[in-house]
Write a protein that holds these residues in place. Structure first.
Motif, PDB file in Angstrom:
ATOM      1  N   ASN A 114      92.910  12.436  31.487  1.00  0.00           N
ATOM      2  CA  ASN A 114      92.609  13.829  31.179  1.00  0.00           C
ATOM      3  C   ASN A 114      93.723  14.784  31.586  1.00  0.00           C
ATOM      4  OD1 ASN A 114      89.978  13.271  30.189  1.00  0.00           O
ATOM      5  ND2 ASN A 114      89.258  13.055  32.289  1.00  0.00           N
ATOM      6  N   GLN A 115      94.783  14.237  32.153  1.00  0.00           N
ATOM      7  CA  GLN A 115      95.813  15.084  32.726  1.00  0.00           C
ATOM      8  C   GLN A 115      96.474  15.970  31.671  1.00  0.00           C
ATOM      9  OE1 GLN A 115      98.996  12.898  34.553  1.00  0.00           O
ATOM     10  NE2 GLN A 115      99.490  14.552  35.966  1.00  0.00           N
ATOM     11  N   GLN A 118      94.092  18.790  30.442  1.00  0.00           N
ATOM     12  CA  GLN A 118      93.897  19.796  31.480  1.00  0.00           C
ATOM     13  C   GLN A 118      95.121  20.682  31.621  1.00  0.00           C
ATOM     14  OE1 GLN A 118      92.954  17.297  34.797  1.00  0.00           O
ATOM     15  NE2 GLN A 118      90.805  17.072  34.253  1.00  0.00           N
ATOM     16  N   SER A 119      96.296  20.071  31.587  1.00  0.00           N
ATOM     17  CA  SER A 119      97.526  20.838  31.714  1.00  0.00           C
ATOM     18  C   SER A 119      97.708  21.787  30.536  1.00  0.00           C
ATOM     19  CB  SER A 119      98.723  19.878  31.807  1.00  0.00           C
ATOM     20  OG  SER A 119      99.939  20.585  31.869  1.00  0.00           O
ATOM     21  N   GLU A 122      95.289  24.749  30.883  1.00  0.00           N
ATOM     22  CA  GLU A 122      95.752  25.712  31.877  1.00  0.00           C
ATOM     23  C   GLU A 122      96.908  26.549  31.338  1.00  0.00           C
ATOM     24  OE1 GLU A 122      96.695  23.237  35.155  1.00  0.00           O
ATOM     25  OE2 GLU A 122      94.594  22.802  35.673  1.00  0.00           O
TER      26      GLU A 122
END
Length: 228
Positions: A114-115, A118-119, A122
């Motif tokens: 999920n990185q 998510q990045s 953001e």
């Protein structure tokens, strides 16, 4: 050269019928690009496992391949028709040749799947808070489709350019935002123009996920009709 890829093979309980179980390949949808996104690494939490259980109950063996670069060495070529096709066909060949099947070992997640999402979320939130404009977001290439070296790759990666010898069932939801209805209809036209035997079903109001899961009975009936 050769690239290592993983796959899971499920077979029904009991003795195989004469000639073996008919084999269904569950070619998974996009899951991300990190090693931790490989379905084999966390199959207990993978949405398609209920589909696999239903297929097993109907007497099918199920092959669930990861794609190149997922949970194994190398980079995953996201949404690459060639790479995904090779991953599937190689897994089918291995499933029919016990000598090519190593002892199964589930892949451990070494990167947060999920990185990336998510990045990106953001970064987009920061962009909106700064000036509220999407067209100035630096992660978007406005000139992508005008790049001479990109267009041939996109055209090659478009499915439905060759006649398929096996019959095809295509079920599409009209409210699918990930695979838009226009893209599905264009694919249907290409397949029909090539002479592929096609059954096309549009589900009014169906989205990307519910169409696939709620029409499972139609998929099962199609498989029973065309697999021995």
């Amino acid at each position: 050269g050769e690239t290592e890829a993983n796959a899971l093979l499920f077979v029904p309980y009991g003795n195989a019928p004469a000639g073996g179980w008919p084999l269904v390949v569950n070619a998974h949808g996009t899951t991300g690009v990190a090693d931790g996104c490989a379905p084999s690494g966390d199959y207990d939490n993978y949405p398609d496992k209920d589909y696999t259980a239903a297929l097993l109950a109907q007497g099918f063996a199920v092959l669930a391949p990861d794609y190149e670069g997922l949970g194994a060495a190398g980079v995953h070529p996201y949404l690459s028709l060639d790479s995904q096709g090779r991953s599937i066909t190689a897994a089918v060949q291995a499933a029919h040749d016990p000598a090519l099947l190593p002892l199964a070992q589930l892949v451990l997640e070494d990167i947060d799947c999920n990185q990336v999402g998510q990045s990106l979320g953001e970064s987009l939130q920061a962009q909106f808070e700064a000036d509220g404009r999407l067209d100035t977001f630096p992660g978007i290439r406005r000139d992508l489709l005008t790049q001479a070296e990109v267009l041939p790759l996109l055209q090659r990666n478009s499915p439905g350019q060759q006649r398929l010898n096996a019959p095809v069932l295509l079920i599409q939801g009209t409210e699918d935002t990930q695979t838009p209805i226009g893209a599905a209809r264009a694919l249907v036209s290409r397949l029909q123009a090539q002479g592929t035997t096609l059954s096309y079903v549009e589900i009014e109001g169906g989205d990307h996920d519910t169409t696939y899961y709620e029409r499972r009975d139609e998929v099962m009936a199609f498989l029973h009709e065309h697999l021995p």
